[in-house]
Write a protein that holds these residues in place. Sequence first.
Motif, PDB file in Angstrom:
ATOM      1  N   SER A  59      -2.186-105.441   3.392  1.00  0.00           N
ATOM      2  CA  SER A  59      -2.765-106.434   4.297  1.00  0.00           C
ATOM      3  C   SER A  59      -1.837-107.642   4.426  1.00  0.00           C
ATOM      4  O   SER A  59      -0.895-107.826   3.653  1.00  0.00           O
ATOM      5  N   ALA A  60      -2.140-108.483   5.404  1.00  0.00           N
ATOM      6  CA  ALA A  60      -1.336-109.686   5.639  1.00  0.00           C
ATOM      7  C   ALA A  60      -1.386-110.640   4.452  1.00  0.00           C
ATOM      8  O   ALA A  60      -0.471-111.448   4.255  1.00  0.00           O
ATOM      9  N   LYS A 266      -6.604-124.713   4.377  1.00  0.00           N
ATOM     10  CA  LYS A 266      -7.270-124.035   5.491  1.00  0.00           C
ATOM     11  C   LYS A 266      -6.252-123.442   6.461  1.00  0.00           C
ATOM     12  O   LYS A 266      -6.446-122.336   6.978  1.00  0.00           O
ATOM     13  N   SER A 267      -5.178-124.154   6.686  1.00  0.00           N
ATOM     14  CA  SER A 267      -4.135-123.642   7.566  1.00  0.00           C
ATOM     15  C   SER A 267      -3.498-122.381   6.980  1.00  0.00           C
ATOM     16  O   SER A 267      -3.283-121.388   7.690  1.00  0.00           O
ATOM     17  N   ASP A 268      -3.208-122.408   5.688  1.00  0.00           N
ATOM     18  CA  ASP A 268      -2.618-121.243   5.015  1.00  0.00           C
ATOM     19  C   ASP A 268      -3.545-120.037   5.100  1.00  0.00           C
ATOM     20  O   ASP A 268      -3.109-118.918   5.404  1.00  0.00           O
ATOM     21  N   LEU A 269      -4.815-120.259   4.821  1.00  0.00           N
ATOM     22  CA  LEU A 269      -5.785-119.156   4.823  1.00  0.00           C
ATOM     23  C   LEU A 269      -6.067-118.669   6.232  1.00  0.00           C
ATOM     24  O   LEU A 269      -6.324-117.472   6.443  1.00  0.00           O
ATOM     25  N   ILE A 272      -4.035-115.753   7.297  1.00  0.00           N
ATOM     26  CA  ILE A 272      -4.464-114.454   6.776  1.00  0.00           C
ATOM     27  C   ILE A 272      -5.485-113.817   7.706  1.00  0.00           C
ATOM     28  O   ILE A 272      -5.502-112.604   7.914  1.00  0.00           O
ATOM     29  N   LEU A 273      -6.336-114.643   8.294  1.00  0.00           N
ATOM     30  CA  LEU A 273      -7.444-114.134   9.102  1.00  0.00           C
ATOM     31  C   LEU A 273      -6.994-113.497  10.418  1.00  0.00           C
ATOM     32  O   LEU A 273      -7.809-112.857  11.083  1.00  0.00           O
ATOM     33  N   VAL A 274      -5.725-113.674  10.775  1.00  0.00           N
ATOM     34  CA  VAL A 274      -5.257-113.025  12.014  1.00  0.00           C
ATOM     35  C   VAL A 274      -5.095-111.518  11.835  1.00  0.00           C
ATOM     36  O   VAL A 274      -4.998-110.776  12.805  1.00  0.00           O
ATOM     37  N   ASP A 275      -5.082-111.070  10.574  1.00  0.00           N
ATOM     38  CA  ASP A 275      -4.960-109.631  10.294  1.00  0.00           C
ATOM     39  C   ASP A 275      -6.331-108.984  10.504  1.00  0.00           C
ATOM     40  O   ASP A 275      -7.268-109.231   9.744  1.00  0.00           O
ATOM     41  N   PRO A 276      -6.488-108.116  11.539  1.00  0.00           N
ATOM     42  CA  PRO A 276      -7.806-107.525  11.817  1.00  0.00           C
ATOM     43  C   PRO A 276      -8.278-106.556  10.739  1.00  0.00           C
ATOM     44  O   PRO A 276      -9.452-106.195  10.716  1.00  0.00           O
TER      45      PRO A 276
END
Length: 280
Positions: A59-60, A266-269, A272-276
Amino acid sequence: MAVKLDYILKRVKALPPLPTSALQIMELIKDPATSVKDLEIIIRRDPALTAGILRQANSAYYGYARRIASLREAIVLLGFQATEGLAMSAAISPILKTPLMGYGIEQEGLWKHSLLTAMAAKRVCQYRKLPYGEVAFIAGLLHDIGKLIISIYLQEIGHYLFKKVTDTQLSYVELEEKVIGYDHARVGGFMARAWNLPEELVAAISFHHSLSNAQNHEELSSVIHVANGLATHLGISGGVDSIFNPIRKKALDILDLKEFDLEVLKSDLGKILVDPTIFS
């Protein structure tokens, strides 16, 4: 409607145990003589666990430029501690994917919140150079496990708590304890102890909302508290109670975090959330 401890503990015992493979991995990693081959043998006995570890390793969140194709490669590249975290993640995900009506949590909602909290906890440790790492990841993964039980009672009184939390200065978790007798964090600690998890995990799960009770584990509990809040701020909440359990100044003071630091985290995390596939 204060609930007797015996009733809570009976429900704890009725829940499925952690998979044997996950417990064996935790025991192996405690042993300095354990080899990559030893871990690989145990993990391979559980095909679902193997698939889950490989999926998350690619994962990302881990960010490897090339695909990790084999279990052995994943163990070597990630290290034993990260492999332990991934094994726990793969083992616990079926339990956390249960919908919880009392908290308004849909299918997989608790899983997504718990996994992001685990990732946030590890990131906070890296950011503040704290020594917990994978322990914080596992504690984050399990921090809301007690909601599996408390949700049962909230189906009857959730509307009352929701009204009270808007009428009082108490947080939702404080109302859980006041009305039910135990909040979801304390019950999660009962579950962690029933699973024979290490005391630092029991404490971090039990007291991530009541930091003053964490004693020697106040710093780790603060990491989980902040990580839980970060996950909520990123739109992956742990139920209707999340917005009524804000990040407390005490936790930020313990970790020496300011508003600027929270924005960086929050920016760093968020990347990660862009990885579906992150929650697959």
